[in-house]
Design an enzyme around this catalytic site. Sequence first.
Site, PDB file in Angstrom:
ATOM      1  NE  ARG A   1      44.402  31.355  25.934  1.00 62.08           N
ATOM      2  CZ  ARG A   1      45.182  32.262  26.545  1.00 62.08           C
ATOM      3  NH1 ARG A   1      45.127  32.405  27.846  1.00 62.08           N
ATOM      4  NH2 ARG A   1      45.991  33.021  25.854  1.00 62.08           N
TER       5      ARG A   1
ATOM      6  CG  PHE B   1      43.621  30.801  40.205  1.00 65.83           C
ATOM      7  CD1 PHE B   1      43.680  31.721  41.256  1.00 65.83           C
ATOM      8  CD2 PHE B   1      43.828  29.454  40.489  1.00 65.83           C
ATOM      9  CE1 PHE B   1      43.959  31.303  42.555  1.00 65.83           C
ATOM     10  CE2 PHE B   1      44.101  29.026  41.783  1.00 65.83           C
ATOM     11  CZ  PHE B   1      44.165  29.953  42.817  1.00 65.83           C
TER      12      PHE B   1
ATOM     13  CG  ASP C   1      39.924  35.613  38.503  1.00 63.71           C
ATOM     14  OD1 ASP C   1      40.835  34.987  37.937  1.00 63.71           O
ATOM     15  OD2 ASP C   1      40.104  36.718  39.059  1.00 63.71           O
ATOM     16  CB  SER C   2      39.364  36.972  43.683  1.00 59.65           C
ATOM     17  OG  SER C   2      40.670  37.160  43.186  1.00 59.65           O
TER      18      SER C   2
ATOM     19  CG  ASP D   1      47.099  30.027  34.649  1.00 63.33           C
ATOM     20  OD1 ASP D   1      48.263  29.973  35.078  1.00 63.33           O
ATOM     21  OD2 ASP D   1      46.748  30.771  33.712  1.00 63.33           O
TER      22      ASP D   1
ATOM     23  CB  CYS E   1      53.233  32.165  36.155  1.00 63.20           C
ATOM     24  SG  CYS E   1      52.146  33.016  37.291  1.00 63.20           S
TER      25      CYS E   1
HETATM   26  N1  SAH Z   1      44.243  31.407  33.213  1.00 61.30           N
HETATM   27  C1  SAH Z   1      44.122  32.821  32.925  1.00 61.30           C
HETATM   28  C2  SAH Z   1      45.135  33.661  33.664  1.00 61.30           C
HETATM   29  C3  SAH Z   1      45.106  33.535  35.182  1.00 61.30           C
HETATM   30  S1  SAH Z   1      45.982  34.796  36.010  1.00 61.30           S
HETATM   31  C4  SAH Z   1      44.150  33.021  31.407  1.00 61.30           C
HETATM   32  O1  SAH Z   1      44.466  32.079  30.647  1.00 61.30           O
HETATM   33  O2  SAH Z   1      43.842  34.128  30.957  1.00 61.30           O
HETATM   34  C5  SAH Z   1      45.584  34.528  37.679  1.00 61.30           C
HETATM   35  C6  SAH Z   1      44.184  34.984  38.096  1.00 61.30           C
HETATM   36  O3  SAH Z   1      43.999  34.616  39.443  1.00 61.30           O
HETATM   37  C7  SAH Z   1      43.911  36.467  38.047  1.00 61.30           C
HETATM   38  O4  SAH Z   1      42.811  36.699  37.208  1.00 61.30           O
HETATM   39  C8  SAH Z   1      43.552  36.881  39.488  1.00 61.30           C
HETATM   40  O5  SAH Z   1      42.470  37.798  39.538  1.00 61.30           O
HETATM   41  C9  SAH Z   1      43.135  35.570  40.073  1.00 61.30           C
HETATM   42  N2  SAH Z   1      43.307  35.396  41.522  1.00 61.30           N
HETATM   43  C10 SAH Z   1      44.377  35.674  42.272  1.00 61.30           C
HETATM   44  N3  SAH Z   1      44.217  35.223  43.544  1.00 61.30           N
HETATM   45  C11 SAH Z   1      42.982  34.630  43.568  1.00 61.30           C
HETATM   46  C12 SAH Z   1      42.253  33.948  44.572  1.00 61.30           C
HETATM   47  N4  SAH Z   1      42.749  33.754  45.805  1.00 61.30           N
HETATM   48  N5  SAH Z   1      41.037  33.460  44.248  1.00 61.30           N
HETATM   49  C13 SAH Z   1      40.530  33.634  43.011  1.00 61.30           C
HETATM   50  N6  SAH Z   1      41.197  34.238  42.010  1.00 61.30           N
HETATM   51  C14 SAH Z   1      42.413  34.739  42.284  1.00 61.30           C
END
Ligand code: SAH
Length: 397
Positions: free
Chosen positions: A211, A227, A249-250, A300, A340
């Site tokens: 970040r 994400f 995000d979803s 991510d 990850c």
């Molecule tokens: N970058 C973030 C962490 C991401 S974790 C940080 O620094 O805090 C991965 C995220 O992807 C989660 O919040 C989850 O809700 C989301 N997610 C998972 N599948 C998804 C999809 N198909 N579309 C949108 N979001 C998704």
Amino acid sequence: MATLPAAVLKDGREKSLLARHPWIYSGAIERAPDLPPGASVDVHAADGTWLARAAYSPASQIRARVWSFDPAEAIDADFFRRRVDAAVARRHAMFDAAHDAARIVHAESDGMPGVIADRYGDVVVVQLLSAGADAHRATIVDALSAATGASVIVERSDAEVRTLEGLEPVSGVIAGTLPARLAIREQGLVYRIDVLTGQKTGFYLDQRDNRRLVREHAAGRRVLNAFCYTGGFTLAALAGGAQSVLSIDSSAAALGLGRSSLAMNPAIAALPAQWKDADVFAELRALRNAGATFDLIVLDPPKFAPTAAHAQRAASAYKDINLLALKLLVPGGLLATFSCSGGISAEFFRKIVAGAAVDARTDATLVATLGASADHPLTLAFPEGEYLKGMLLRKAD
Ligand code: SAH
């Protein structure tokens, strides 16, 4: 020291323990007595040589996890006190005026398989994910409480991996009272977190350094944070002078926390930030069809391949989103892309993204190779600990 029950390995299966790898698979064990989950055992080679002291887990493929390679070390309250104190002491430098959150115990890497603890200000969130960790629950919680002086301890032992150990999910407040609204500081920014129902223990602490990197590269750029969870990278990019940030995000709950976090940072609260509750795969396509472009994209995703068995299907998902992201970038734009997935190696991830660049008819240079921040250390004896891999790429002009 009282004699412990002994587990004896098959001939030749002592090699990984001699290399200080902390896992003993069921197939490596020649004989072991019937033991309750989490019981301490002495592990011996076929020739009788003492190898390690471990926690036995009768339901798991990983049948035992090493607590100690020292024959003189008993697995008692003092042991956990020493290990937790050392782990906490190693993180002193990660807490300062701008930061009050970091992982303080990182399982195998801190000599405590199955034990994770994250500190969020005055709150410690613990995950006990193996039979051994579960069996020593009270001792571990006491050690964390003593080492940190935290007034609230929360348990989030609700991760999927517990089922592989034959353990039920457990979560809730163990000690103290949680404030109604909890917020942490990272890089001087305030983030709202939900430690009871949020993902992992509430925040992706492992992305702290990344970040900061995104913040350093964000000035003047139109950023897409795919994400985004609770907007970790979103706030970082805005603080770094991004022209605008679109966060997708979803999880509506995560987006809600992201919005309220932004509102708590007056210096950036009014900057152009758009939050979108959508499926990233579909949304990237829609943006592409609409002719949208970005100068910096963060990808991510969640772990598509928890183990190597899921690697092929995961590879096509990673390729898909990286291909779309590379198409959405302007020439010379930056892509911070992550995996990850424990089942995808750094080398394989790089190959997947290279394939995506070919299909996007572009090329990219590797600006930096990325990983988890220093509170998630990686021990050389335990390569499985390298779950987070990332690259900062610059798309060709
Ligand atoms: N970058 C973030 C962490 C991401 S974790 C940080 O620094 O805090 C991965 C995220 O992807 C989660 O919040 C989850 O809700 C989301 N997610 C998972 N599948 C998804 C999809 N198909 N579309 C949108 N979001 C998704």
